[in-house]
Every structure is written in C-alpha cells, then in structure tokens.
Scaffold this active site. Structure first.
Site, short mmCIF file in Angstrom:
data_model
loop_
_atom_site.label_atom_id
_atom_site.label_comp_id
_atom_site.label_asym_id
_atom_site.label_seq_id
_atom_site.Cartn_x
_atom_site.Cartn_y
_atom_site.Cartn_z
N ASP A 118 85.59 -7.87 -46.64
CA ASP A 118 84.75 -6.91 -47.36
C ASP A 118 85.18 -6.63 -48.79
OD1 ASP A 118 82.83 -6.30 -45.32
OD2 ASP A 118 84.42 -5.23 -44.26
N ASP A 180 77.25 -11.41 -43.20
CA ASP A 180 77.52 -10.47 -44.29
C ASP A 180 78.44 -11.08 -45.35
OD1 ASP A 180 77.29 -9.50 -41.59
OD2 ASP A 180 77.63 -7.45 -42.27
#
Length: 411
Positions: A118, A180
């Site tokens: 992330d 993602d």
C-alpha cells in the site's frame, strides 16, 4: 446485444458525438460541487486531533464522526491527497499548508521496511500530488525512497509484487497479489522517470503484464487475489477476500483494474494496455444498474437489496475521464466520458452526498463486506477519488489534459 453495445448504437443514432457544448450546459455545476468539498473538508479539519492521525471512515455506529487512523494505516495517504486537490482547485495557501503538514506525517513510511503493497496509496497520493503541484525536492526524495522500499516486495520468479506478507502464514498464500496493487505501480513508474532506478519501470511493466495474464477471467472480470507458487512462479488459484465469492465480480476490484490499466497505458504508451483497459471497463459498464452506482459486488445474492459502493463509482469515474482522452474512436470515447459524468452526477445528488449528515463528501461506500466492516459508510478513499474526478472533469471542460503525458521517449 449487451447493454454497452446498445449504448454505443444509441449514441450514433442520436448524434451525441459532436454536441459537447450543448450537452455541457445541462451538466451539473462542477465548481458548486468542488465548493461543497471545500466546505466539508473545512469542517473535518476542525475535528482532527493534534496527534498526527488521518480520517478514515464514518460508519452508522460513529454518530457522524470520523474514525481516525495513524500514518501506517493503508488509507493514510488519501486525506493529505484530498487536501492537495483542494489546494489545486482553490489556490489558497491554507490548503497547501495543511496538505504539507499531513503529508509529512507519512515520512516514516519511506525509511522503514515494507509491510505490504500500500505504499503507493500512502505516499504517492500524498507526496506525489504535493510534488506535482509544488516540485518540492523533499517530496521527491521521499517518493524515491518509498519506491525502492516497495520494490523489495517484488518476486522476479512470479513477476509481481507481494501484496500481503501477513497472508502468507495466515491464509497459506505463499505469494499473493491483489488487483488493488495495480494502483501502486504509478509510484514506480514515476520514480523511474524522476531520478530513480530504471528497474522500477521494468518491475511495474512486468507486474502489469503478469496481472493481465493471470488475474482475469475470460469475460475480463477480475479476481481479487491471485496466489502464486514462490518457487515455480506459476499461478495456484484465484480467490476473493473482500468480494462475495471466488467467482464473483467485486465492484471495487474491477474499478482498480480500470484505473490501473489506464494509468499503465499513460506511463508506457503500450497499446496492449489501452486495449485491456477498455475490456475491463466495458464489462463493468455493461453490468451497472441504471443509476450507474454498483452494488458492492455485481454477483451479490440479494440485489437490489445489497449495499452500494460509492467508492467504486468514484474510482471508475476518475479513470474513465482519463481513458476517454486516449480512445481514437470518438463514439466510444464519448461513451466513457458520458458514463463518467453520469456517475459524478449521481454521486453529487442528495442520495449520495453527506451534506449535513456528516463532514465527509459521500455516503454509501462499502469497504469489506464479508468482514462486516465499513458497510454503507463514508470512506476517505471514496472522497479522494470523487474529488479527483471532479478536478479532472473541470480540466477536461477547460481543454486541459487530466494527467501529465507519458514520458516514453527513451523506453
């Protein structure tokens, strides 16, 4: 005939292409909606504790108040990124100062070991937007350090970045990659063109190619997670984590794919990525309900009595606005832009705007339905991509590109 094919045909018959100015007069007022975001964010600023935290969500249990998270939460970059977009829109110094303050809280991410994928969400949404608007050399250094850190999760035998190291033992997923992760490639591309290692570009391209090969079904719908063998590099299986089922179409996952491959085309100029971005966009658009806002999973069992996901709509709207500018076919380009504008129009309606119910921008997002978390909530990344889409649409109406052009001359 599929819904999207019918839409193409109707656009040709009704002559929608080439009537942009007439249509624009009937669209919602972009500045009015941007001003709404300024007002809401101003109220949020008043409620943030002075301890380096970021707003993440407002759930039904929160009585209209934000839940705050520390700098290492995966969503931490979206609030400073939102502030940078508000600075871009208003030009007001106060937003620049706040964006700088909250971005700098994330600096430790650039000097510690990678714990998951992330880092792009965290650092490029914050420092990346900051550098784009200010060219602050400190921001550039932070991005470059973080890109190198993210690259440590790359497995050359597999050809992708490891998304969740914690899932290796917890779920028995030796090398796992989630869709993602396509979003985090943007930081690697940028770094490779702004003083970082050339290998960062190669990693990003290989990740996109491997994901394109293994992450999608024949109809171009996406798996949330693909598990690989770390030794052979071969695909073991495709599964879900936040979707309804392993074979279902999780709405936000498809949105990440649309955005990710549009961005990858921008950064590489490779036609195969532009073609693929259209394929993953078309399956999403073809399955949308009439209001253009998806349910949290297109295959959830109790539609229409399932939660919606405004975040998926916001991500997709932003992506389609960019994608529309790369399409040579004027009819299809118009479909993508028109679809994006319809999504933004619905998100800007009383049904989805928070207004006086809380200080977020949007209602009705779904985070992790199977886990029962952030269901029918206001979520910071929905606000971020909604604001980004509004800024992009404003640029388009002013005849400006929505993103910096790809730097592919030496690749």
């Amino acid at each position: 005939m599929k819904k999207l094919e019918v839409y193409f045909l109707l656009m040709l018959i009704t002559g929608m292409v080439g009537c942009g100015k007439k249509q624009e007069n009937n669209k919602f007022n972009i500045d009015k909606n941007l001003d709404y975001c300024v007002t809401q964010a101003s109220q949020t600023l008043k409620h943030i504790p002075e301890d380096s935290v970021m707003p993440r969500n407002i759930t039904g249990k929160a009585d209209g108040h934000w839940k705050f998270v520390p700098y290492n939460d995966w969503t931490s970059g979206f609030w400073p990124g939102t502030l940078w977009y508000l600075y871009e829109y208003t030009g007001e110094e106060k937003w620049k100062e706040e964006a700088d303050r909250f971005s700098r809280y994330l600096t430790p991410l650039s000097v510690r070991s990678a714990t998951d994928h992330d880092l792009g969400f965290q650092v490029f949404c914050s420092f990346g937007n900051g550098y784009r608007l200010t060219e602050n050399s400190d921001y550039r250094k932070t991005i470059l350090k973080t890109a190198d850190t993210l690259a440590t999760l790359y497995n050359p035998k597999v050809g992708t970045i490891l998304s969740w190291p914690g899932m290796v033992d917890k779920m028995g997923w030796p090398h796992n990659t989630i869709i993602d992760n396509m979003m985090n490639l943007e930081m690697l591309f940028w770094a490779s063109k702004n003083g970082g290692k050339d290998s960062l570009y190669d990693i990003a391209v290989k990740h996109a190619e491997t994901t394109m090969k293994n992450h999608f079904r024949k109809d171009h719908s996406v798996y949330h997670v693909v598990v690989y063998d770390t030794i052979t590099g071969k695909k073991v299986k495709g599964v879900t984590h936040q979707g309804y089922a392993d074979n279902s179409l999780w709405a936000r996952g498809q949105a990440w794919a649309i955005y990710g491959y549009t961005m990858t085309y921008r950064e590489t100029g490779a036609d195969k990525f532009l073609d693929f971005a259209q394929k993953v966009a078309d399956v999403y658009l073809d399955r949308l309900p009439g209001d253009m806002i998806p349910f949290w999973d297109f295959d959830a069992p109790h539609i229409p009595d399932e939660p919606k996901d405004a975040s998926a709509a916001a991500i997709t709207a932003s992506a389609l606005l960019e994608l529309s500018g790369y399409i040579k076919d004027p009819v299809k380009a118009a479909v993508y832009r028109e679809s994006a504008e319809k999504m933004l129009g619905e998100l800007s309606s009383p049904e989805y705007r928070s207004n006086d119910r809380n200080t977020a921008f949007l209602l009705h997002s779904t985070g992790h339905y199977p886990n029962g978390s952030e269901v029918d909530a206001s979520i910071i990344y929905a606000d971020y991509y909604y604001l980004e889409a509004l800024v992009r649409l404003k640029k388009l109406r002013e005849g400006k590109p929505v993103a910096d052009p790809a730097l592919v001359s030496n690749r």
